[in-house]
Design a protein around this motif. Structure first.
Motif, PDB file in Angstrom:
ATOM      1  N   ARG A  50      82.629  38.269 -74.000  1.00 49.39           N
ATOM      2  CA  ARG A  50      83.339  37.342 -73.113  1.00 49.39           C
ATOM      3  C   ARG A  50      83.386  37.847 -71.681  1.00 49.39           C
ATOM      4  O   ARG A  50      83.067  37.126 -70.736  1.00 49.39           O
ATOM      5  CB  ARG A  50      84.752  37.118 -73.645  1.00 49.39           C
ATOM      6  CG  ARG A  50      85.619  36.265 -72.778  1.00 49.39           C
ATOM      7  CD  ARG A  50      87.047  36.194 -73.340  1.00 49.39           C
ATOM      8  NE  ARG A  50      87.893  35.452 -72.432  1.00 49.39           N
ATOM      9  CZ  ARG A  50      88.504  36.006 -71.374  1.00 49.39           C
ATOM     10  NH1 ARG A  50      88.366  37.293 -71.107  1.00 49.39           N
ATOM     11  NH2 ARG A  50      89.257  35.255 -70.584  1.00 49.39           N
ATOM     12  N   THR A  58      86.744  36.506 -78.766  1.00 46.38           N
ATOM     13  CA  THR A  58      87.031  35.133 -78.339  1.00 46.38           C
ATOM     14  C   THR A  58      86.292  34.170 -79.258  1.00 46.38           C
ATOM     15  O   THR A  58      85.590  34.592 -80.178  1.00 46.38           O
ATOM     16  CB  THR A  58      86.635  34.915 -76.864  1.00 46.38           C
ATOM     17  OG1 THR A  58      87.162  33.661 -76.415  1.00 46.38           O
ATOM     18  CG2 THR A  58      85.138  34.919 -76.673  1.00 46.38           C
ATOM     19  N   LEU A 103      85.360  30.020 -74.771  1.00 48.46           N
ATOM     20  CA  LEU A 103      84.480  30.444 -73.686  1.00 48.46           C
ATOM     21  C   LEU A 103      83.833  29.229 -73.014  1.00 48.46           C
ATOM     22  O   LEU A 103      83.675  29.201 -71.790  1.00 48.46           O
ATOM     23  CB  LEU A 103      83.423  31.403 -74.222  1.00 48.46           C
ATOM     24  CG  LEU A 103      82.679  32.284 -73.239  1.00 48.46           C
ATOM     25  CD1 LEU A 103      83.601  32.966 -72.239  1.00 48.46           C
ATOM     26  CD2 LEU A 103      81.857  33.326 -73.990  1.00 48.46           C
TER      27      LEU A 103
END
Length: 124
Positions: free
Chosen positions: A34, A58, A63
C-alpha cells in the motif's frame, strides 16, 4: 506509450505482469504494498493501474478508493485469485473499470489496456 502501475504483493505475479507488459511496449512500474503504491501514485498520477484485491496491510477496494481520491480519472483493473460476486460488485461499484481472475489471461489484459489507452488518447 501509457505508464502502468502494477500493484500485487505476490512477487511472482508482480514480476510476470511487469515483464509481459514491458514486452507489449508499456512503461511499467511495480509496487508490492500500500505505502509504496500510494507514493508512486502521488508522484506520477498514473492513468492505468492493475491492482490485486488482497494485501496483508490493506484491501484492493480500499486502495482503489485511495487511488480515486488522488486521481479521480485513474483506470483501475482489479486482479484476484479470490473471485466472488461480492468482490466484483465492490470493485466495479468503487470505480474499477474491469476485473480479472487468476490465472491471468495476458492477451485479454493487454487487449483491455489497449482499449483504455485509446480512450485516454481521445480525451487528450
Amino acid at each position: 506509450m501509457t505508464e502502468v502501475l502494477v500493484v500485487d504483493d505476490e512477487e511472482e505475479i508482480l514480476s510476470m505482469l511487469e515483464r509481459n507488459l514491458k514486452l507489449e511496449g508499456y512503461d511499467v512500474t511495480g509496487a508490492s504494498n500500500r505505502e509504496e503504491a500510494l507514493e508512486l501514485m502521488e508522484e506520477k498520477l498514473y492513468s492505468i493501474v492493475l491492482l490485486d484485491i488482497k494485501f496483508p496491510d490493506t484491501s484492493g477496494p480500499e486502495l482503489l478508493r485511495e487511488f480515486k481520491g488522488i486521481n479521480p480519472l485513474v483506470n483501475v483493473l482489479m486482479i484476484t485469485g479470490y473471485s466472488s460476486m461480492e468482490n466484483v460488485v465492490e470493485c466495479l461499484g468503487g470505480g474499477a473499470v474491469d476485473y480479472f481472475t487468476k490465472p491471468l489471461d495476458m492477451d485479454l489484459i493487454v487487449m483491455r489496456l489497449d482499449q483504455i489507452e485509446e480512450k485516454i488518447d481521445r480525451w487528450k
